[in-house]
Design an enzyme around this catalytic site. Sequence first.
Site, PDB file in Angstrom:
ATOM      1  N   TYR A 197       0.852  -1.164  -0.186  1.00 31.22           N
ATOM      2  CA  TYR A 197      -0.020  -0.098   0.010  1.00 31.22           C
ATOM      3  C   TYR A 197       0.813   1.049   0.076  1.00 31.22           C
ATOM      4  O   TYR A 197       1.269   1.644   0.926  1.00 31.22           O
ATOM      5  CB  TYR A 197      -0.953   0.143   1.002  1.00 31.22           C
ATOM      6  N   LYS A 227      -1.356  -1.420  -4.100  1.00 33.29           N
ATOM      7  CA  LYS A 227      -2.277  -0.488  -4.025  1.00 33.29           C
ATOM      8  C   LYS A 227      -1.745   0.819  -4.134  1.00 33.29           C
ATOM      9  O   LYS A 227      -0.927   1.198  -3.350  1.00 33.29           O
ATOM     10  CB  LYS A 227      -3.229  -0.500  -2.994  1.00 33.29           C
TER      11      LYS A 227
END
Length: 301
Positions: free
Chosen positions: A134, A162
Amino acid sequence: MQLDGVHTPVVTPLDPAGELDLAGYAKVVEYVLEGGVRGIVANGTTGEYYALTFEERCTLLQHARDVVAGRALLIAGSNGGSTREVIRHGLAARELGYDALMLAAPHTSLPTQRELAAHYDAVIDAVGLPVVLYNYPARAGVEIGFDCLDAVVDRPEIIAIKESSGDFSRFLALRKRYAGRLEIMCGSDDQAVDYFSWGVRSWLAGTSNVLPRQHVAVVDAANRGDHAEAYRIFDGLLPWVQNMESGSYNQKAKLGLDRQGIPCGGVHQPLLPLEPGTAAATLRVLEEALAVPLGAAATAG
């Protein structure tokens, strides 16, 4: 692991005393599942993980698992300030049968790229679950840069990233550098259709707590190659996304769910409730987004 579609980092409803509202949590999960999302992320940033105790986070992991009951992918936000803390959360997720972890850079310590790669290696070695990285440097203070990614990308546990930097040129560089080696999930919500036009097939979006069906309609249209329809729906959704991202993200997510008939309570301090004028303006934007027609394919879905 199949990541296509929308994945929602669900909010954490609170009761009037500021304690976990598990019945409310179940309603949020059911609401987004009914909207067609493919994955549930427990203990993400939108879920205020940073304000929860270890025991509260474990409670939410278990409750999410029980409510989902095999209907969606389960991803555990396992972030913390130290490697040992992240491992502890990861092991709890593994024990509860989670499919994957979501790992940002540890906050506050500002690790170097070498240290960050060693952190991910240590977590993977200890936990063994698939990992969605992330990248959100605005929150973590550190970018998951190419030096770190080069060191860990070929570990089989690293399945996706992400990308929430907001830097579209970085997305393009990631796409080229790691083609066939790392799946990119859209995490820059206001750029979603641009990601999809370049072949991205998944969206991990806190904004989908409130409007899951609309988010799913955008992704589904793009994934079947109907980019004109994806852009049309996204054009109506974008003001809501931009409003949430302009500040007070978690408060607006809970306000939007309240408007959908799912009371979520307040937020943990240091966050405070929205000012009345901000709340009213936010709801006006939401009403406009709700009025956008989704089309026959989305309605049938």
